[in-house]
Design a protein around this motif. Structure first.
Motif, PDB file in Angstrom:
ATOM      1  N   PRO A   1       5.836  -6.500  -8.378  1.00  0.00           N
ATOM      2  CA  PRO A   1       5.219  -7.240  -9.486  1.00  0.00           C
ATOM      3  C   PRO A   1       6.267  -7.819 -10.428  1.00  0.00           C
ATOM      4  CG  PRO A   1       5.182  -4.896  -9.962  1.00  0.00           C
ATOM      5  CD  PRO A   1       5.779  -5.034  -8.577  1.00  0.00           C
TER       6      PRO A   1
ATOM      7  N   ASP B   1      -1.896  -5.702 -13.875  1.00  0.00           N
ATOM      8  CA  ASP B   1      -2.900  -5.157 -12.951  1.00  0.00           C
ATOM      9  C   ASP B   1      -2.386  -5.128 -11.520  1.00  0.00           C
ATOM     10  OD1 ASP B   1      -4.623  -4.866 -15.072  1.00  0.00           O
ATOM     11  OD2 ASP B   1      -5.675  -6.760 -14.707  1.00  0.00           O
ATOM     12  N   ASP B   2      -1.451  -6.024 -11.180  1.00  0.00           N
ATOM     13  CA  ASP B   2      -0.934  -6.076  -9.817  1.00  0.00           C
ATOM     14  C   ASP B   2       0.191  -5.066  -9.581  1.00  0.00           C
ATOM     15  OD1 ASP B   2       0.947  -7.276 -11.433  1.00  0.00           O
ATOM     16  OD2 ASP B   2       1.432  -8.880 -10.015  1.00  0.00           O
ATOM     17  N   ALA B   3       0.474  -4.209 -10.570  1.00  0.00           N
ATOM     18  CA  ALA B   3       1.578  -3.260 -10.459  1.00  0.00           C
ATOM     19  C   ALA B   3       1.126  -1.846 -10.122  1.00  0.00           C
ATOM     20  CB  ALA B   3       2.379  -3.232 -11.765  1.00  0.00           C
TER      21      ALA B   3
ATOM     22  N   ARG C   1       3.727  -5.417  -2.932  1.00  0.00           N
ATOM     23  CA  ARG C   1       4.213  -6.668  -3.497  1.00  0.00           C
ATOM     24  C   ARG C   1       4.878  -6.340  -4.832  1.00  0.00           C
ATOM     25  NH1 ARG C   1       2.451 -10.041  -7.374  1.00  0.00           N
ATOM     26  NH2 ARG C   1       3.015 -12.253  -7.240  1.00  0.00           N
TER      27      ARG C   1
ATOM     28  N   ASP D   1       0.125  -0.380  -7.341  1.00  0.00           N
ATOM     29  CA  ASP D   1       0.760   0.193  -6.157  1.00  0.00           C
ATOM     30  C   ASP D   1       2.224   0.528  -6.425  1.00  0.00           C
ATOM     31  OD1 ASP D   1      -1.535   0.063  -4.636  1.00  0.00           O
ATOM     32  OD2 ASP D   1      -1.019  -1.845  -3.695  1.00  0.00           O
TER      33      ASP D   1
END
Length: 359
Positions: free
Chosen positions: A14, A20-22, A12, A24
């Motif tokens: 970011p 924190d969602d970055a 996904r 990957d």
């Protein structure tokens, strides 16, 4: 490879590379850079997460780009991607399968190719295309139908042939030494100016000035129709002001700088040739020559040499810490390769452009 230890994890994109969602996304960039380093032996194609993020923004109305992080036993070992042009009636998809070398020979690439083919079919795409660098190697070589250039029958070539891809074109990767002698550039530029009577040059750094948006957008659209494509399938692209501004933002939002050198037909005021030079956030890293084009109606006036020579002269002054410029050209594009060779670009590597047609 046990299925339980292999994961193709959709990424996904970011909003920021620092959230924190970055994680990957950052892992994807790290494994990308490692793959390119292993293939080429250098870091000239390295990019930061900040530089790559704008390329994958999900709101692009002209292309949808999907990414997966490949994990084996929990460790990132590669990335997959499929780019889907959104031009009306497009049948094409552009694939990438990039694995670190210690993940080769374990069935991961074949599983990845199956996944991407399934996605392409669901999206109504029947023509798959990909570009792969083939390091120099001894032994058997492959020649595309153009008859220009060859690549080794190496690990990547065997994989692609086994999965139904055909070699359509060979791309020469060339490098120009920005720290080497450059007196010849001024001579070449002067000679080109003499041959290009009735034309003048203009330069700008992105973002594109309003006065040049229409002409630059038209020239960018002609890259999809006028550049040598061999047996590849390239959708004709429609460029307007919005698309050009989005193009500029992909560079600027990633902290990259781009210099455009263009030729103007004095009698009409029409932009008729251009060259782009780009550099990332680190001014000591390699630069890249991006698109170059002379509109068909204005060829034969040495405008290609003019915009390239003047661009390099300016670039040396603007970015004295950059060691070299990297560029890519189809082997059959002899007019452009002849210009590059005269400027001092030397061959460095070769890429294969591969195509698969789904039944």
């Amino acid at each position: 490879m046990s299925p339980s230890t292999l994961e193709f994890h959709p990424i996904r994109v970011p909003g920021s590379v620092h959230g924190d969602d970055a994680a990957d996304f950052r892992d994807m960039v790290e494994v990308r850079n490692r793959v390119y380093r292993e293939i080429s032996g250098h870091d000239d194609n390295r990019m930061t997460p900040e530089e790559i993020l704008p390329v994958y923004r999900p709101d692009d109305p002209h292309e949808r780009r999907l990414l997966w992080l490949v994990r084996a036993a929990g460790r990132p070992v590669g990335r997959l991607g499929i780019d889907l042009p959104l031009e009306a009636g497009s049948r094409s998809a552009y694939l990438l399968i990039e694995l670190v070398q210690d993940a080769w020979g374990r069935g991961i690439g074949s599983a990845a190719e199956t996944l991407l083919v399934d996605v392409a079919r669901r999206e109504g795409r029947s023509i798959l295309q990909t570009w792969v660098e083939h390091p120099a190697a001894e032994g058997e070589r492959l020649t595309p139908p153009t008859g220009y250039g060859t690549v080794p029958h190496d690990h990547a070539a065997r994989f692609l042939l086994r999965h139904g891809y055909t070699l359509e074109q060979v791309i020469r990767v060339s490098a120009y030494d920005l720290h080497g002698p450059h007196e010849h550039l001024a001579v070449l530029a002067e000679d080109a100016r003499a041959a290009a009577s009735g034309y003048r040059t203009v330069q700008w750094e992105l973002p594109t000035p309003d006065a040049h948006v229409e002409g630059y957008a038209w020239m960018k659209s002609r890259m999809s129709t006028d550049a040598p494509a061999a047996g590849l399938v390239v959708d004709e692209e429609i460029w307007d002001a919005d698309r050009l501004r989005a193009h500029d933002a992909q560079y600027l939002d990633g902290g990259r700088r781009v210099l455009v050198t263009a030729a103007v037909h004095v009698a009409t005021g029409e932009l008729c040739a251009f060259n782009e030079l780009a550099i990332g956030q680190d001014p000591t890293e390699a630069s890249h020559q991006e698109d170059t084009l002379v509109l068909r109606a204005h060829r034969g006036h040495r405008l290609g040499m003019l915009v390239k020579a003047e661009g390099l002269l300016s670039w040396r002054e603007r970015w004295p810490g950059s060691p070299r410029v990297i560029t890519y050209n189809a082997e059959e594009n002899r007019p452009m390769l002849g210009i590059n060779e005269a400027l001092g670009f030397v061959p460095r590597a070769y890429e294969g452009a591969w195509k698969k047609v789904l039944g």
